[in-house]
Write an enzyme that holds these catalytic residues in place. Structure first.
Site, PDB file in Angstrom:
ATOM      1  N   HIS A   1     -29.899  16.169 -22.832  1.00 32.26           N
ATOM      2  CA  HIS A   1     -29.535  14.909 -23.482  1.00 32.26           C
ATOM      3  C   HIS A   1     -30.774  14.226 -24.047  1.00 32.26           C
ATOM      4  O   HIS A   1     -31.410  13.411 -23.383  1.00 32.26           O
ATOM      5  CB  HIS A   1     -28.833  14.013 -22.445  1.00 32.26           C
ATOM      6  CG  HIS A   1     -28.207  12.791 -23.035  1.00 32.26           C
ATOM      7  ND1 HIS A   1     -27.168  12.128 -22.420  1.00 32.26           N
ATOM      8  CD2 HIS A   1     -28.461  12.111 -24.171  1.00 32.26           C
ATOM      9  CE1 HIS A   1     -26.821  11.086 -23.162  1.00 32.26           C
ATOM     10  NE2 HIS A   1     -27.595  11.052 -24.223  1.00 32.26           N
TER      11      HIS A   1
ATOM     12  N   ARG B   1     -33.978  12.274 -33.257  1.00 26.26           N
ATOM     13  CA  ARG B   1     -34.046  11.361 -34.424  1.00 26.26           C
ATOM     14  C   ARG B   1     -34.233  12.014 -35.780  1.00 26.26           C
ATOM     15  O   ARG B   1     -34.431  11.296 -36.768  1.00 26.26           O
ATOM     16  CB  ARG B   1     -35.168  10.324 -34.248  1.00 26.26           C
ATOM     17  CG  ARG B   1     -35.102   9.524 -32.964  1.00 26.26           C
ATOM     18  CD  ARG B   1     -33.867   8.682 -32.894  1.00 26.26           C
ATOM     19  NE  ARG B   1     -33.912   7.726 -31.807  1.00 26.26           N
ATOM     20  CZ  ARG B   1     -32.826   7.284 -31.185  1.00 26.26           C
ATOM     21  NH1 ARG B   1     -31.623   7.720 -31.526  1.00 26.26           N
ATOM     22  NH2 ARG B   1     -32.925   6.401 -30.222  1.00 26.26           N
TER      23      ARG B   1
ATOM     24  N   ASN C   1     -26.261  11.907 -33.055  1.00 30.80           N
ATOM     25  CA  ASN C   1     -26.215  10.603 -33.733  1.00 30.80           C
ATOM     26  C   ASN C   1     -27.469  10.339 -34.563  1.00 30.80           C
ATOM     27  O   ASN C   1     -28.125   9.315 -34.425  1.00 30.80           O
ATOM     28  CB  ASN C   1     -25.965   9.465 -32.731  1.00 30.80           C
ATOM     29  CG  ASN C   1     -27.020   9.374 -31.642  1.00 30.80           C
ATOM     30  OD1 ASN C   1     -27.667  10.365 -31.308  1.00 30.80           O
ATOM     31  ND2 ASN C   1     -27.214   8.191 -31.096  1.00 30.80           N
TER      32      ASN C   1
ATOM     33  N   HIS D   1     -20.136   9.957 -23.700  1.00 26.93           N
ATOM     34  CA  HIS D   1     -20.704   8.636 -23.412  1.00 26.93           C
ATOM     35  C   HIS D   1     -19.519   7.764 -23.001  1.00 26.93           C
ATOM     36  O   HIS D   1     -18.715   7.351 -23.845  1.00 26.93           O
ATOM     37  CB  HIS D   1     -21.410   8.073 -24.653  1.00 26.93           C
ATOM     38  CG  HIS D   1     -22.012   6.716 -24.439  1.00 26.93           C
ATOM     39  ND1 HIS D   1     -23.365   6.479 -24.467  1.00 26.93           N
ATOM     40  CD2 HIS D   1     -21.433   5.516 -24.175  1.00 26.93           C
ATOM     41  CE1 HIS D   1     -23.601   5.192 -24.243  1.00 26.93           C
ATOM     42  NE2 HIS D   1     -22.433   4.587 -24.061  1.00 26.93           N
TER      43      HIS D   1
ATOM     44  N   ASP E   1     -31.844  11.292 -21.431  1.00 24.64           N
ATOM     45  CA  ASP E   1     -31.302  10.453 -22.509  1.00 24.64           C
ATOM     46  C   ASP E   1     -32.457   9.843 -23.311  1.00 24.64           C
ATOM     47  O   ASP E   1     -32.460   8.652 -23.635  1.00 24.64           O
ATOM     48  CB  ASP E   1     -30.365   9.368 -21.973  1.00 24.64           C
ATOM     49  CG  ASP E   1     -29.547   8.718 -23.080  1.00 24.64           C
ATOM     50  OD1 ASP E   1     -29.665   9.144 -24.249  1.00 24.64           O
ATOM     51  OD2 ASP E   1     -28.797   7.768 -22.788  1.00 24.64           O
TER      52      ASP E   1
ATOM     53  N   HIS F   1     -37.268   4.454 -29.682  1.00 26.90           N
ATOM     54  CA  HIS F   1     -37.348   3.483 -30.776  1.00 26.90           C
ATOM     55  C   HIS F   1     -38.793   2.994 -30.731  1.00 26.90           C
ATOM     56  O   HIS F   1     -39.417   2.998 -29.669  1.00 26.90           O
ATOM     57  CB  HIS F   1     -36.405   2.302 -30.542  1.00 26.90           C
ATOM     58  CG  HIS F   1     -34.951   2.679 -30.461  1.00 26.90           C
ATOM     59  ND1 HIS F   1     -34.205   3.019 -31.573  1.00 26.90           N
ATOM     60  CD2 HIS F   1     -34.114   2.803 -29.405  1.00 26.90           C
ATOM     61  CE1 HIS F   1     -32.969   3.301 -31.199  1.00 26.90           C
ATOM     62  NE2 HIS F   1     -32.880   3.195 -29.880  1.00 26.90           N
TER      63      HIS F   1
END
Ligand code: DOR
Ligand code: ZN
Ligand code: ZN
Length: 422
Positions: free
Chosen positions: A55, A59, A89, A173, A286, A290
């Site tokens: 997981h 990016r 994602n 999720h 996970d 950022h």
């Protein structure tokens, strides 16, 4: 045989002084004594299987100012993670075969460790069209960074049925979108209140009722109530280091904003104790990088997610050193179980498995420092915590890292297409 690696290896759950014979990137023999090839004597250092982190959010494409396949997989490697499964994602999301192929081409040209690409699901997804080239599938029941949502029960059932038919795993999720409050809040307690434990519990109960036979992996379980609700199902349960080591009072402000949220100190304690007691199946970071600037904005605007692929196993190895966590349990949760769950010949020191290894000197405890980490996001929520980083890392028989330096060639590859081509 290409190489014999000798040391104290974790074989069948026990540390034994032995020789691991490697040929063509795989383990071909494990014996007390082996001869007939170049020998690497690690003396009493500990040899563990390389970890599989199922997981991570690397990016790329779309948000490569936060991370990319090069920095994300380097970060993994330095943390003893020799295989990562990348979440869909991204921008654009990995939700059809063309995008899986594009992502694979990029990742193949940049990855330092092996990787698998997870296909993203929305209500209309062509699951079977992606199945041959996706390592697994991901579905978001609650909204978070760049997520496609699936909330309707009939969609959940149909998609899970297709994933099962494809012989894959569905990582979920689990937060109930309809229960998430969108109140303006300015701290981690407020965030936890907006998306409280009940959001997770409700989603988990619904999964259990709707999909009793589905091959579900529940991502980042954050409460003991949800864990209990999953007892007796065939679902696997993931836990993250941040939900075990950090809580809403850790003083992290927007940097600690993550979905599902950091919980109360009491809940965090209960979750780490459940992990230590062997109640979780899979340790997953996970890793959701950022930048420090993005995370430093006022609380409401800060994006959710914390980095962690490089620190996950090292933090847990420190718990082993302290006598709190069993080494065999850790190796099952960070290597063997994810390997088995996602159908990889990785994650065990056993004949026939990929020779992905990490070598540990348990005496080498260090304090985590952002400057020493490799993620592009340039921060960690674990600054100054104690950890044990691997001294050496091997990917398919080749030394990749030694004493904090890259020593090998870049050769990360897609685990799914590698399997197709034998
Ligand atoms: O906090 C989160 N960040 N939770 C998720 O589910 C997604 C992740 C991200 O991609 O940033
Ligand atoms: Zn998630
Ligand atoms: Zn995630």
């Amino acid at each position: 045989m290409d190489l014999i690696i000798e040391g104290r290896a974790l074989v069948n759950g026990r540390l034994e002084q032995c020789c691991i014979g490697v040929d063509g990137g795989r383990i071909v023999a494990i014996k007390k004594d082996l001869r007939g090839a170049k020998r690497l004597d690690l003396q009493d250092r500990i040899i563990l299987p390389g970890a599989i982190d199922p997981h991570v959010h690397l990016r790329e494409p779309g948000s490569t100012h936060k991370e990319d396949f090069r920095t994300g997989t380097l970060s993994a490697a330095f943390g003893g993670v020799t295989c990562v499964l990348d979440m869909p994602n991204t921008v654009p999301p990995t939700t059809d075969l063309d995008r899986l192929r594009e992502k694979r081409a990029t990742a193949s040209s940049k990855a330092w460790v092996d990787f698998g690409l997870i296909g993203g699901l929305g209500p209309k997804s062509d699951v079977l069209g992606m199945a041959a080239e996706a390592v697994a599938f991901k579905l978001f029941m609650g909204s978070t960074t760049q997520s496609n949502l699936v909330t309707e029960s009939d969609d959940l059932q149909r998609l899970a049925g297709l994933v099962k038919r494809a012989g894959k795993v569905l990582s979920v999720h689990a937060e109930e979108e309809g229960m998430i409050k969108k109140d303006r809040v300015d701290d981690l307690e407020g965030h936890n209140n907006n998306r409280g434990p009940e959001c997770e519990l409700h989603a988990v109960r619904r999964l259990r009722e709707l999909l009793p036979e589905a091959p579900v992996n529940v991502c980042h379980v954050t409460t003991v109530a949800a864990l209990k609700a999953l007892e007796g199902t065939g679902f696997t349960k993931e836990v993250t280091p941040h939900h075990m080591l950090l809580d809403e009072r850790s003083g992290l402000a927007g940097r600690g904003k993550v979905n599902p949220p950091l919980r109360s100190p009491e809940e965090r304690d209960a979750v780490i104790n459940a992990f230590i007691a062997g109640q979780f199946d899979i340790l997953a970071s996970d890793h959701a990088p950022h930048t420090i600037d993005e995370k430093g904005q006022e609380f409401n605007s800060a994006p959710s997610g914390v980095p962690g692929v490089e620190t996950s196993v090292p933090l847990m190895l420190n718990l082993v050193k302290k006598g709190r966590l069993d080494l065999g349990l850790l190796a099952r949760c960070c290597a063997q179980n994810p390997g088995e769950r996602f159908g990889l010949k990785k994650g065990r020191l056993a004949v026939g498995y990929d020779a992905d290894l990490m070598v540990i000197d348990p005496g080498k405890v260090v304090r985590i420092k952002t400057d020493h980490l490799h993620s592009k996001c340039t921060w960690t929520p674990y600054e100054r915590l104690e950890a044990i980083f691997p001294e050496m890392v091997f990917l398919r028989g080749d030394a990749l890292i030694e004493e904090g330096n890259i020593v090998g060639e870049r050769k990360g590859r897609d685990v799914v297409t590698a399997k197709l081509s034998g």
